[in-house]
Motif scaffolding. Structure first.
Motif, PDB file in Angstrom:
ATOM      1  N   TYR A 297       0.907  -1.282  -0.120  1.00 54.60           N
ATOM      2  CA  TYR A 297       0.051   0.097   0.031  1.00 54.60           C
ATOM      3  C   TYR A 297       0.935   1.202  -0.013  1.00 54.60           C
ATOM      4  N   PRO A 298       0.342   2.235  -0.210  1.00 57.98           N
ATOM      5  CA  PRO A 298       1.150   3.677  -0.327  1.00 57.98           C
ATOM      6  C   PRO A 298       1.514   3.877   1.149  1.00 57.98           C
ATOM      7  N   GLY A 299       2.816   3.359   1.666  1.00 58.50           N
ATOM      8  CA  GLY A 299       3.101   3.747   3.041  1.00 58.50           C
ATOM      9  C   GLY A 299       4.455   2.716   3.102  1.00 58.50           C
ATOM     10  N   ARG A 300       4.543   2.434   4.862  1.00 57.57           N
ATOM     11  CA  ARG A 300       5.619   1.808   5.067  1.00 57.57           C
ATOM     12  C   ARG A 300       5.175   0.211   5.025  1.00 57.57           C
TER      13      ARG A 300
ATOM     14  N   ASN B 169       1.193  12.886  -0.997  1.00 54.63           N
ATOM     15  CA  ASN B 169       0.904  13.173  -2.266  1.00 54.63           C
ATOM     16  C   ASN B 169       2.426  13.386  -2.827  1.00 54.63           C
ATOM     17  N   THR B 170       3.418  13.818  -2.373  1.00 55.57           N
ATOM     18  CA  THR B 170       4.889  14.295  -2.968  1.00 55.57           C
ATOM     19  C   THR B 170       5.561  12.917  -2.719  1.00 55.57           C
ATOM     20  N   PRO B 171       6.182  12.476  -3.904  1.00 58.76           N
ATOM     21  CA  PRO B 171       6.929  11.199  -4.051  1.00 58.76           C
ATOM     22  C   PRO B 171       7.926  11.179  -3.054  1.00 58.76           C
ATOM     23  N   TYR B 172       8.124  10.056  -2.549  1.00 58.22           N
ATOM     24  CA  TYR B 172       9.262   9.444  -1.353  1.00 58.22           C
ATOM     25  C   TYR B 172       8.745  10.194   0.121  1.00 58.22           C
ATOM     26  N   LEU B 173       7.814  10.955   0.108  1.00 63.59           N
ATOM     27  CA  LEU B 173       7.587  11.755   1.240  1.00 63.59           C
ATOM     28  C   LEU B 173       6.373  11.098   2.111  1.00 63.59           C
ATOM     29  N   GLU B 174       6.684  10.517   3.261  1.00 60.95           N
ATOM     30  CA  GLU B 174       5.722  10.013   4.013  1.00 60.95           C
ATOM     31  C   GLU B 174       5.109  10.774   5.311  1.00 60.95           C
ATOM     32  N   TYR B 175       4.011  10.524   5.854  1.00 55.27           N
ATOM     33  CA  TYR B 175       3.698  10.971   7.152  1.00 55.27           C
ATOM     34  C   TYR B 175       4.214  10.061   8.329  1.00 55.27           C
ATOM     35  N   PRO B 176       4.748  10.726   9.391  1.00 51.76           N
ATOM     36  CA  PRO B 176       5.267   9.700  10.247  1.00 51.76           C
ATOM     37  C   PRO B 176       4.121   8.750  10.932  1.00 51.76           C
TER      38      PRO B 176
ATOM     39  N   HIS C  55      -1.579  10.348  -0.118  1.00 52.15           N
ATOM     40  CA  HIS C  55      -1.522   9.721  -1.501  1.00 52.15           C
ATOM     41  C   HIS C  55      -2.827   9.047  -1.611  1.00 52.15           C
ATOM     42  N   ALA C  56      -2.996   8.592  -3.132  1.00 51.36           N
ATOM     43  CA  ALA C  56      -4.202   8.018  -3.262  1.00 51.36           C
ATOM     44  C   ALA C  56      -4.093   6.583  -2.642  1.00 51.36           C
ATOM     45  N   LEU C  57      -5.341   6.038  -2.603  1.00 51.25           N
ATOM     46  CA  LEU C  57      -5.180   4.591  -1.894  1.00 51.25           C
ATOM     47  C   LEU C  57      -4.715   3.377  -2.947  1.00 51.25           C
ATOM     48  N   GLU C  58      -5.092   3.744  -4.244  1.00 52.06           N
ATOM     49  CA  GLU C  58      -4.890   2.656  -5.155  1.00 52.06           C
ATOM     50  C   GLU C  58      -3.551   2.613  -5.854  1.00 52.06           C
ATOM     51  N   LEU C  59      -2.929   1.159  -5.900  1.00 48.53           N
ATOM     52  CA  LEU C  59      -1.697   0.935  -6.556  1.00 48.53           C
ATOM     53  C   LEU C  59      -2.019   0.222  -7.828  1.00 48.53           C
ATOM     54  N   SER C  60      -1.100  -0.186  -8.475  1.00 50.48           N
ATOM     55  CA  SER C  60      -1.400  -0.941  -9.776  1.00 50.48           C
ATOM     56  C   SER C  60      -0.196  -1.969  -9.562  1.00 50.48           C
ATOM     57  N   ARG C  61      -0.548  -3.064 -10.759  1.00 50.22           N
ATOM     58  CA  ARG C  61       0.385  -4.428 -10.645  1.00 50.22           C
ATOM     59  C   ARG C  61       1.902  -3.950 -10.970  1.00 50.22           C
ATOM     60  N   GLY C  62       2.012  -2.811 -11.624  1.00 46.26           N
ATOM     61  CA  GLY C  62       3.219  -2.309 -11.842  1.00 46.26           C
ATOM     62  C   GLY C  62       4.096  -2.073 -10.610  1.00 46.26           C
ATOM     63  N   HIS C  63       3.396  -1.469  -9.468  1.00 44.29           N
ATOM     64  CA  HIS C  63       4.052  -1.324  -8.076  1.00 44.29           C
ATOM     65  C   HIS C  63       4.088  -2.739  -7.519  1.00 44.29           C
ATOM     66  N   LEU C  64       3.469  -3.672  -7.629  1.00 49.08           N
ATOM     67  CA  LEU C  64       3.980  -5.300  -7.432  1.00 49.08           C
ATOM     68  C   LEU C  64       5.046  -5.663  -7.895  1.00 49.08           C
TER      69      LEU C  64
ATOM     70  N   PHE D 129      10.815   3.831  -2.130  1.00 48.68           N
ATOM     71  CA  PHE D 129      10.562   3.959  -3.397  1.00 48.68           C
ATOM     72  C   PHE D 129       9.468   5.099  -3.750  1.00 48.68           C
ATOM     73  N   ARG D 130       9.208   5.520  -4.787  1.00 53.34           N
ATOM     74  CA  ARG D 130       8.216   6.587  -5.199  1.00 53.34           C
ATOM     75  C   ARG D 130       7.175   6.705  -4.170  1.00 53.34           C
ATOM     76  N   ASP D 131       6.298   5.416  -4.251  1.00 52.73           N
ATOM     77  CA  ASP D 131       5.151   5.173  -3.710  1.00 52.73           C
ATOM     78  C   ASP D 131       5.020   4.707  -2.341  1.00 52.73           C
ATOM     79  N   PHE D 132       6.248   3.953  -1.769  1.00 51.15           N
ATOM     80  CA  PHE D 132       6.085   3.041  -0.714  1.00 51.15           C
ATOM     81  C   PHE D 132       7.464   2.616  -0.272  1.00 51.15           C
ATOM     82  N   THR D 133       7.640   2.269   1.050  1.00 45.44           N
ATOM     83  CA  THR D 133       9.004   1.912   1.614  1.00 45.44           C
ATOM     84  C   THR D 133       9.239   0.388   2.153  1.00 45.44           C
TER      85      THR D 133
END
Ligand SMILES: [Zn+2]
Ligand SMILES: [Zn+2]
Length: 336
Positions: free
Chosen positions: A215-218, A255-262, A272-281, A300-304
């Motif tokens: 998911y978009p996060g850790r 919604n800024t690439p590489y930046l997460e909320y603590p 960030h949006a909730l949805e990711l794609s198979r590309g992320h997988l 990564f851009r959308d997850f760590t």
């Protein structure tokens, strides 16, 4: 009487039909207007995100993805984890996936969603289920509201119960199924984040519900070796399938690439949006292949990718306490 065809005309027609075939081939490569045959749905531009004023925010957001699939988001004012839950209807059964974090009224919300659906469909009843993506406390806190209800088929999150409910002969190698009546969810065991993780694939909408595995996060990895193997199996499972969205249970990325909320952030106005794609997988899979058996934190851009250890857990506890206390102290009016 039909006039016999002359040779030049036949040759011309043959050429024309070859050209038509070529064109057809070309067009069959472009997206079809029926969206590859999957049932469409919509995701909101923004979800409730814990403020800025907790007095104004409902405990749960009920989002209609389409008439037979709903996504519930828990408010950050209720619990900083703000998990996403899913309600999926078949003809004979409806299931709730996960039961939320902290103290809340998910039992009543699930009942209300089902009651409205029955009214909408002009029906008297439907059998109700409750299942889980995995057994972490932010996904099971409402279990007590369902466990002993006679009108609910409740599936606990221990592995033997999961195997029995979804017909999984071998854990985690088999792929199981949940038949809701005219709608079969495929169930893929993917331990690694937790020991009981499963993903649900709904061929009707093309959605892959993946819990806390991507998911978009850790992406907290507890069992590195199992996690790597699970992602490998998931890549194989999704090969050639229509995957419209990969939907997890949290958003921790901004919604800024590489930046997460603590960790501990109850208020996330720029998430960030909730949805990711198979590309992320595939991105995750490739990274894990490169890292081999060495647990490594990697952004990564959308997850760590975020392997867990005792030192990391202590650091996270400190950050969570500090962040939660700071944001909670101004929950009735967050400042930018
Ligand atoms: Zn979890
Ligand atoms: Zn979680």
């Amino acid at each position: 009487m039909k006039k016999p065809m002359t040779k030049p005309v036949t040759a011309f027609r043959m050429l024309a039909s070859v050209a038509a075939l070529c064109l057809l081939r070309l067009y069959s490569q472009v997206p079809q207007p029926d969206g590859a045959g999957v049932e469409a749905g919509v995701l909101p531009a923004r979800w409730i995100h814990g403020g800025p004023k907790c007095m104004e925010e409902p405990e749960w957001q009920v989002h209609e993805y389409n008439a037979d699939l709903y996504i519930l988001r828990e408010s950050g004012c209720t619990h900083y984890e703000k998990p996403f839950l899913y309600v999926i209807f078949g003809n004979e059964k409806v299931t709730l996936i996960d039961t939320g974090a902290g103290q809340h009224n998910i039992g009543r919300v699930y009942d209300e969603v089902v009651a409205k659906w029955l009214r909408r469909k002009n029906r008297e009843s439907i059998r109700k289920m409750v299942i889980h993506t995995h057994g972490h406390s932010d996904h099971i806190s409402g279990d007590a509201q369902f466990r002993d209800r006679a009108d609910i088929e409740f599936v606990p999150f221990d592995i033997p119960a999961i195997q029995k409910a979804f017909g999984l002969a071998q854990w985690p190698e088999s792929v199981g199924r949940l038949d809701l009546g005219g709608r079969v969810l495929e169930v893929v065991p993917i331990p690694g984040h937790h020991s009981t993780d499963v993903a649900f694939y709904d061929a009707r909408t093309g959605l892959l519900l993946i819990g806390d595995t991507l998911y978009p996060g850790r992406l907290y990895v507890t069992y590195w070796d199992q996690f790597t193997k699970s992602i490998e199996r998931l890549v194989q499972f999704t090969q050639g399938k229509v995957i419209t969205h990969i939907l997890g249970c949290h958003i921790e990325q901004t919604n800024t690439p590489y930046l997460e909320y603590p960790i501990g952030s109850m208020y996330q106005p720029q998430e960030h949006a909730l949805e990711l794609s198979r590309g992320h997988l595939l991105e995750l899979h490739q990274a894990l292949q490169g890292l081999g058996d060495k647990p490594t934190r990697l952004a990564f851009r959308d997850f760590t990718i975020w392997p867990l250890g005792s030192e990391v857990l202590n650091e996270m506890r400190r950050t969570r306490k500090e962040t939660e206390e700071r944001l909670r102290s101004r929950m009735w009016q967050q400042t930018p």
